[in-house]
Design a protein around this motif. Structure first.
Motif, PDB file in Angstrom:
ATOM      1  N   LEU A   1       0.539  -1.724  -0.299  1.00 35.34           N
ATOM      2  CA  LEU A   1      -0.026  -0.172  -0.228  1.00 35.34           C
ATOM      3  C   LEU A   1       1.446   1.509   0.570  1.00 35.34           C
ATOM      4  N   ALA A   2       2.006   0.864   1.126  1.00 34.65           N
ATOM      5  CA  ALA A   2       2.501   2.113   1.114  1.00 34.65           C
ATOM      6  C   ALA A   2       3.871   2.572  -0.333  1.00 34.65           C
ATOM      7  N   LEU A   3       4.232   0.789  -0.795  1.00 29.10           N
ATOM      8  CA  LEU A   3       5.141   1.360  -2.274  1.00 29.10           C
ATOM      9  C   LEU A   3       4.005   1.491  -3.340  1.00 29.10           C
TER      10      LEU A   3
ATOM     11  N   ALA B   1       1.437   4.092  -3.005  1.00 24.62           N
ATOM     12  CA  ALA B   1       1.332   5.451  -2.639  1.00 24.62           C
ATOM     13  C   ALA B   1       2.670   6.022  -2.789  1.00 24.62           C
ATOM     14  N   ARG B   2       3.859   5.852  -3.069  1.00 23.28           N
ATOM     15  CA  ARG B   2       4.952   6.259  -3.585  1.00 23.28           C
ATOM     16  C   ARG B   2       4.647   6.319  -4.670  1.00 23.28           C
TER      17      ARG B   2
ATOM     18  N   THR C   1      -4.606  11.734  -5.265  1.00 18.89           N
ATOM     19  CA  THR C   1      -3.513  10.067  -5.652  1.00 18.89           C
ATOM     20  C   THR C   1      -4.642   8.979  -4.392  1.00 18.89           C
ATOM     21  N   VAL C   2      -3.900   7.860  -5.000  1.00 23.12           N
ATOM     22  CA  VAL C   2      -4.415   7.196  -4.095  1.00 23.12           C
ATOM     23  C   VAL C   2      -3.729   4.725  -4.529  1.00 23.12           C
ATOM     24  N   SER C   3      -3.871   4.783  -3.425  1.00 25.90           N
ATOM     25  CA  SER C   3      -2.799   3.740  -3.616  1.00 25.90           C
ATOM     26  C   SER C   3      -3.949   2.515  -3.522  1.00 25.90           C
ATOM     27  N   TYR C   4      -3.294   0.924  -4.475  1.00 19.98           N
ATOM     28  CA  TYR C   4      -4.394  -0.055  -4.088  1.00 19.98           C
ATOM     29  C   TYR C   4      -3.096  -1.146  -3.551  1.00 19.98           C
ATOM     30  N   GLY C   5      -1.841  -0.941  -3.258  1.00 18.22           N
ATOM     31  CA  GLY C   5      -1.084  -2.085  -3.022  1.00 18.22           C
ATOM     32  C   GLY C   5      -1.227  -2.925  -4.456  1.00 18.22           C
TER      33      GLY C   5
ATOM     34  N   TYR D   1     -11.992   1.049   1.582  1.00 19.91           N
ATOM     35  CA  TYR D   1     -12.319   2.261   0.805  1.00 19.91           C
ATOM     36  C   TYR D   1     -13.600   2.516  -0.078  1.00 19.91           C
TER      37      TYR D   1
ATOM     38  N   PHE E   1     -11.079   6.076  -0.830  1.00 22.99           N
ATOM     39  CA  PHE E   1      -9.617   6.088  -0.653  1.00 22.99           C
ATOM     40  C   PHE E   1      -8.964   4.958   0.527  1.00 22.99           C
ATOM     41  N   PRO E   2      -8.651   5.051   0.434  1.00 17.25           N
ATOM     42  CA  PRO E   2      -7.978   3.891   2.704  1.00 17.25           C
ATOM     43  C   PRO E   2      -8.155   4.733   3.391  1.00 17.25           C
TER      44      PRO E   2
ATOM     45  N   MET F   1      -3.964   8.680   3.328  1.00 17.83           N
ATOM     46  CA  MET F   1      -4.499   7.384   3.414  1.00 17.83           C
ATOM     47  C   MET F   1      -3.845   7.598   4.405  1.00 17.83           C
TER      48      MET F   1
ATOM     49  N   PHE G   1      -3.698   3.435   7.278  1.00 17.26           N
ATOM     50  CA  PHE G   1      -3.800   2.249   7.126  1.00 17.26           C
ATOM     51  C   PHE G   1      -3.604   1.942   8.485  1.00 17.26           C
TER      52      PHE G   1
ATOM     53  N   GLU H   1      -0.452   8.026   4.970  1.00 18.79           N
ATOM     54  CA  GLU H   1       0.132   8.359   3.832  1.00 18.79           C
ATOM     55  C   GLU H   1       0.316   9.803   3.702  1.00 18.79           C
TER      56      GLU H   1
ATOM     57  N   GLY I   1       3.018  10.511  -0.429  1.00 19.17           N
ATOM     58  CA  GLY I   1       3.346  10.021  -0.992  1.00 19.17           C
ATOM     59  C   GLY I   1       4.693   8.991  -0.138  1.00 19.17           C
TER      60      GLY I   1
ATOM     61  N   THR J   1       5.092   7.617   3.489  1.00 21.96           N
ATOM     62  CA  THR J   1       3.686   6.645   4.948  1.00 21.96           C
ATOM     63  C   THR J   1       4.449   6.889   6.772  1.00 21.96           C
TER      64      THR J   1
ATOM     65  N   ILE K   1       9.478   4.080   4.314  1.00 18.50           N
ATOM     66  CA  ILE K   1       8.036   3.708   4.720  1.00 18.50           C
ATOM     67  C   ILE K   1       8.431   3.424   6.450  1.00 18.50           C
TER      68      ILE K   1
END
Lengths: 171, 441
Positions: free
Chosen positions: A110-112, A114-115, A136-140, B226, B230-231, B253, B255, B271, B274, B276, B297
């Motif tokens: 998830l964090a990756l 987001a990066r 932005t959104v992350s789905y990991g 979600y 968004f998470p 975000m 989590f 986050e 970018g 976290t 991270i």
């Protein structure tokens, strides 16, 4: 799914705009411009102002190396075109979705993701796109595009996708 | 959506009339030594003291036997081998008959029903080779609907008397129930007894949900959803299934939440831009405090049981590794040094170990190490093992194992901390992200 629905709605709205502003794409010449070979069908991939055109011709995604979020040369080319297109089509906003392959733990991915999404966002902003048009959104690793468990699939899953959406930019 | 009905059980624990003074016999298992030869026991069907109780008398004995055998520490002797049978809860035990079939422990019980769906269960444990009861007889009162819980409580007492450790059978697991193809997976929160019985769904599958975590009393669950697109972290009340967002900051975000041991504080990842980092805040949303400030991270935080420290993962060294820092933030000490990457650390409820996910040479492992990083041991290996959670007594770890390829799907497994007794946990379909509750009260 939600984004896709919104994109279709937006395309419909633009189609109406195109009809009421025939000069916009400089195609209101002979016979209203809707007939004949090479005609632009508003909202389709032949319409350079459409989400479909953005997705298919400009290119809506960039790929990443394993566990990396830095942009490749190829990625920079795509994002340069994305930025130019977004500057020419200011009615669109976008959500940049960051994704990871399945080789990794859930939270880390998830964090990756987001990066990766953030790397794309930063590039587009540097190229002049207003920050308030981009989210932005992350789905990991939750939404793989390809489902096999080897590098041919993983390479396509490590991606950031610029998904166009309707609505004005937020402040 | 099927709502979880509020489960109200009054389980009263009362001592039976003492028949023999409690004694500590030679019947004992040392769990830490890694049991190779399970202890044989007999659990004849409990006696039904009225006709309505007969179904429960059989079923409760079966669940008790299943709980004990499921630990890998015990082995049930089948009824077909019995020489004598128990026909009356009060009759003297024919030790010679049980000794002859090598039943080292014998569990007898009786069940009766009362008005308004009441159920009463009494039981005794015997050390066959010493020819004496192991502790006093006990009885539980509850509702017929809670018969499985009463069976688990009986098994917890038996386990505790023989191992000297608290049990873990009267507990629940919250997890993510999965359906649909790998590229369009649908997920919903579900809760079940530790052994897979009584599955109930806590959310629908409209929104992606991840990694639920129990409160220290088991009444609330933190998870990531979600729902907003968004998470975001949500808090869900298990009884009412009512939920609220914990921290709703646009452009961020949140989590990887976990409760503090007293249930008042949440530690989590946030986050922004970018990057976290770890934060903590009160469960009511107040007093948000940033714990780490690093371009790397930082995620998967977990409190020590005394609340003084937090173990988490960070890639500040270049790859995912485990670190321990004071619970209020401050200097972090790296504790993982082996080859590969380490993530999802969880502090054991006993305080002695940290369980983690390790990736090395294309394989995933569940492992444990001491909290200073020493004595690392890998318990499992597969294409994808991830996300350990501790049994309430800190002796068993449950985790997710996902199979490879286009048709790959996750399932829940458990393994004890010696690496023995790897078992698949029964779930209605694909399942991931288990979190074990504390023992129920």
């Amino acid at each position: 799914m939600k984004h896709l629905t919104k994109a279709i709605l937006l395309v419909s709205a633009l189609a109406v705009t195109a009809c009421t502003n025939p000069d916009r794409f400089d195609n209101a010449g002979a016979g209203g411009g809707a007939a004949g070979a090479g005609a632009i069908v508003p909202g389709s991939a032949s319409d350079p102002a459409s989400a479909a055109y953005f997705q298919q011709t400009v290119g809506d995604r960039v790929l990443f190396a394993v566990d990396q979020s830095s942009l490749s040369g190829e990625g920079i080319d795509v994002l340069t075109k994305q930025a130019a297109w977004l500057m020419e089509n200011p009615l669109y906003t976008a959500i940049i979705e960051g994704h990871a392959d399945e080789q990794g733990t859930r939270e880390y991915n998830l964090a990756l993701g987001a990066r990766r999404a953030s790397a794309v966002q930063n590039f587009l902003i540097e190229r002049g796109v207003a920050p308030n048009r981009l989210k932005t959104v992350s789905y990991g690793k939750e939404r793989p595009l390809e489902v096999c468990s080897d590098e041919t699939c993983y390479a396509k899953n490590r991606r950031a996708v610029t998904v166009l959406a309707a609505g004005g930019a937020t402040s | 959506m099927r709502l979880l009905k509020s489960l109200t059980i009054a389980l009263a624990l009362t001592g039976l009339v003492t028949t023999a003074s409690a004694q500590t016999g030679p019947l004992r298992i040392e769990i830490t030594e890694g049991v190779i030869e399970p202890l044989p026991f007999a659990a004849p069907d409990f006696q039904a003291e009225d006709s309505a109780a007969s179904e429960f008398a059989t079923n409760i004995a079966r669940v008790v036997a299943s709980d004990l055998a499921g630990t890998g520490l015990f082995r049930e002797i089948p009824a077909s081998a019995f020489i004598s049978n128990v026909t009356n809860f009060a009759s003297p035990i024919q030790y010679a008959d049980w000794k002859a079939i090598n039943a080292q422990a014998l569990i007898t019980g009786a069940v009766s029903t009362g008005a308004n769906g009441k159920l009463n269960v009494k039981f005794r444990v015997f050390d066959v080779f010493s020819g004496a009861p192991l502790g006093e007889g006990l009885q539980f009162g509850g509702s017929t609907a809670s018969w499985r819980r009463m069976a688990h409580k009986v098994a917890d007492v038996v386990y505790s008397r023989i191992t000297g450790e608290s049990g873990y059978f009267d507990s629940r697991v919250v997890f993510v129930s999965e359906s649909g193809p790998k590229n369009a997976r649908r997920k919903r929160l579900a809760i079940m007894d530790y052994d897979g019985a009584n599955v109930q769904y806590l959310t629908d599958s409209n929104d992606l949900v991840l990694a639920p975590r129990f409160s220290p009393t088991g009444d609330r669950v933190l998870y990531t959803s979600y729902e907003s697109g968004f998470p975001r972290i949500y808090v869900l009340d298990v009884a009412s299934v009512g939920r609220r967002v914990l921290d709703d900051q646009v452009g961020t975000m949140t989590f990887a939440p976990r409760f503090s041991p007293n249930g008042n504080t949440v530690v989590f990842s946030l986050e922004s831009g970018g990057n976290t980092d770890l934060y903590r805040m009160d469960i009511n949303g107040a007093n948000r405090q940033r714990l780490t400030s690093s371009p790397s991270i930082e995620t998967a935080p977990s409190f020590s049981p005394d609340s003084s420290q937090i173990v988490f993962e960070s890639d500040r060294s270049g790859t995912q590794q485990l670190y321990v820092m004071p619970a209020g933030g401050g200097e972090a000490k790296r504790i993982s040094f082996g080859p590969g990457r380490y993530g999802t650390p969880v502090w054991s409820p006993r305080g002695d170990l940290v369980a983690f996910t390790k990736q090395n040479a294309g394989r995933f492992h569940i492992g444990v190490m001491r909290t200073d990083g020493s004595e690392e041991r890998l318990l499992t290996a597969s294409f994808l093992d991830e996300g350990p959670t501790w049994s309430p007594n800190g002796r068993v770890i449950m985790f997710m194992r996902e199979s490879q390829g286009a048709n790959g799907a996750p399932a829940l497994y458990s393994v004890d901390i010696t690496g023995r007794n790897l078992r698949r946990v029964s779930t209605p379909g694909a399942a991931s992200d288990p979190a074990w509750s504390p023992l129920q009260k």
